[in-house]
Motif scaffolding. Structure first.
Motif, PDB file in Angstrom:
ATOM      1  N   UNK A   1       0.835  -1.208   0.000  1.00 22.37           N
ATOM      2  CA  UNK A   1       0.000   0.000   0.000  1.00 22.37           C
ATOM      3  C   UNK A   1       0.868   1.255   0.000  1.00 22.37           C
ATOM      4  N   UNK A   2       2.052   1.170   0.620  1.00 24.82           N
ATOM      5  CA  UNK A   2       2.946   2.328   0.721  1.00 24.82           C
ATOM      6  C   UNK A   2       3.429   2.779  -0.645  1.00 24.82           C
ATOM      7  N   UNK A   3       3.750   1.811  -1.515  1.00 24.53           N
ATOM      8  CA  UNK A   3       4.353   2.131  -2.809  1.00 24.53           C
ATOM      9  C   UNK A   3       3.331   2.140  -3.943  1.00 24.53           C
ATOM     10  N   UNK A   4       2.086   1.791  -3.662  1.00 27.67           N
ATOM     11  CA  UNK A   4       1.103   1.618  -4.739  1.00 27.67           C
ATOM     12  C   UNK A   4       0.074   2.743  -4.836  1.00 27.67           C
TER      13      UNK A   4
ATOM     14  N   UNK B   1       9.396  -5.218   7.009  1.00 28.81           N
ATOM     15  CA  UNK B   1       8.791  -4.203   6.139  1.00 28.81           C
ATOM     16  C   UNK B   1       8.503  -4.815   4.771  1.00 28.81           C
ATOM     17  N   UNK B   2       7.477  -4.296   4.056  1.00 29.53           N
ATOM     18  CA  UNK B   2       7.188  -4.820   2.719  1.00 29.53           C
ATOM     19  C   UNK B   2       8.433  -4.783   1.842  1.00 29.53           C
TER      20      UNK B   2
ATOM     21  N   UNK C   1      -2.514  11.001  -2.775  1.00 25.07           N
ATOM     22  CA  UNK C   1      -3.726  10.292  -2.362  1.00 25.07           C
ATOM     23  C   UNK C   1      -3.329   8.889  -1.903  1.00 25.07           C
ATOM     24  N   UNK C   2      -2.675   8.795  -0.737  1.00 24.73           N
ATOM     25  CA  UNK C   2      -2.191   7.492  -0.258  1.00 24.73           C
ATOM     26  C   UNK C   2      -3.346   6.564   0.088  1.00 24.73           C
ATOM     27  N   UNK C   3      -3.041   5.285   0.082  1.00 28.24           N
ATOM     28  CA  UNK C   3      -4.039   4.309   0.514  1.00 28.24           C
ATOM     29  C   UNK C   3      -4.297   4.482   2.006  1.00 28.24           C
ATOM     30  N   UNK C   4      -5.497   4.113   2.471  1.00 29.95           N
ATOM     31  CA  UNK C   4      -5.841   4.305   3.892  1.00 29.95           C
ATOM     32  C   UNK C   4      -4.855   3.622   4.827  1.00 29.95           C
ATOM     33  N   UNK C   5      -4.598   4.266   5.955  1.00 28.18           N
ATOM     34  CA  UNK C   5      -3.655   3.727   6.941  1.00 28.18           C
ATOM     35  C   UNK C   5      -4.119   2.385   7.500  1.00 28.18           C
TER      36      UNK C   5
END
Length: 240
Positions: A6-9, A164-165, A14-18
């Protein structure tokens, strides 16, 4: 689930929800894309379930004609045209020697939808692309007997490295020259996964990061537990 985190995508700004997991599900990705479209007011500019019948460039404009979901004709014009038809709906698969006399079922991954369809079957998954490996993992716990056939060896990258991913870990080390990255990352994979030839997998014929890696260590779990067996390339099919 996504094979990138989710961090890199997420889209820039507009980041993905935490509260999303490190690797979101397909339903969460769908909800994220919908929320992005709603946030930026894109939906009012999108016509869904629409067939494009004809495109013509005339006097500096693209003239687009088609038919909507109700069968009504429409005509639009635009300065810009982007054709992104993709290839996901068209099967690309080899014809294997003896296939015309094969009494089993040959199924392309694009037609695979439900792990239940593998229950009670003898399943051989051909190829170690990320889709193939995911299906092989389903077969490992659903099928009576499960096998995966590979023509070559691959590097299997864990989805998490040091907690970490994997893509986040990779982004933090992108300052390294590629040869140093290959040396460090290759050594790290050997330390984490060991010698994969012990599981019947071929030794990779290329350095890590020089070809698309397989972001899946679940397949190694099933291989280590004997729930799926690694096989070499198929020479021919015979009967069942």
């Amino acid at each position: 689930h996504f094979i990138s985190s989710k961090t890199m995508s997420g889209h820039l700004g507009f980041p993905m929800p935490e509260d999303y997991p490190d690797y979101p599900s397909n339903k969460q990705i769908f909800e994220y894309i919908k929320s992005f479209a709603e946030h930026y007011g894109l939906l009012q500019h999108i016509r869904f379930q629409t067939k494009v019948a004809q495109i013509e460039f005339k006097e500096g404009l693209w003239l687009i004609q088609g038919e909507d979901a109700h069968g009504e004709r429409f005509s639009d014009e635009s300065r810009w045209l982007v054709c992104a038809s993709g290839t996901n709906w068209y099967k690309h698969q080899p014809t294997l020697k003896g296939q015309e006399n094969f009494t089993g079922e040959v199924l392309h991954s694009v037609d695979y939808h439900d792990p239940q369809s593998l229950k009670g079957q003898n399943v051989l998954v051909v190829g170690a692309g990320n889709s193939g490996v995911d299906i092989a993992c389903d077969a490992a716990y659903m099928a009576d007997n499960a096998y995966i056939s590979l023509r070559r060896g691959y590097h299997f990258v864990p989805k998490h490295i040091f907690g970490m991913p994997a893509d986040v870990f990779g982004a933090q080390s992108d300052w390294m020259p590629i040869k140093l990255s290959q040396l460090v990352f290759g050594g790290l994979l050997r330390m984490l996964n060991g010698d994969l030839t012990r599981l019947g997998l071929q030794k990779p014929d290329h350095k890590v990061l020089s070809s698309h890696p397989i972001l899946n260590t679940q397949i190694l779990h099933y291989l280590q537990h004997g729930d799926i067996k690694a096989m070499p390339d198929i020479e021919y099919l015979d009967g069942n």
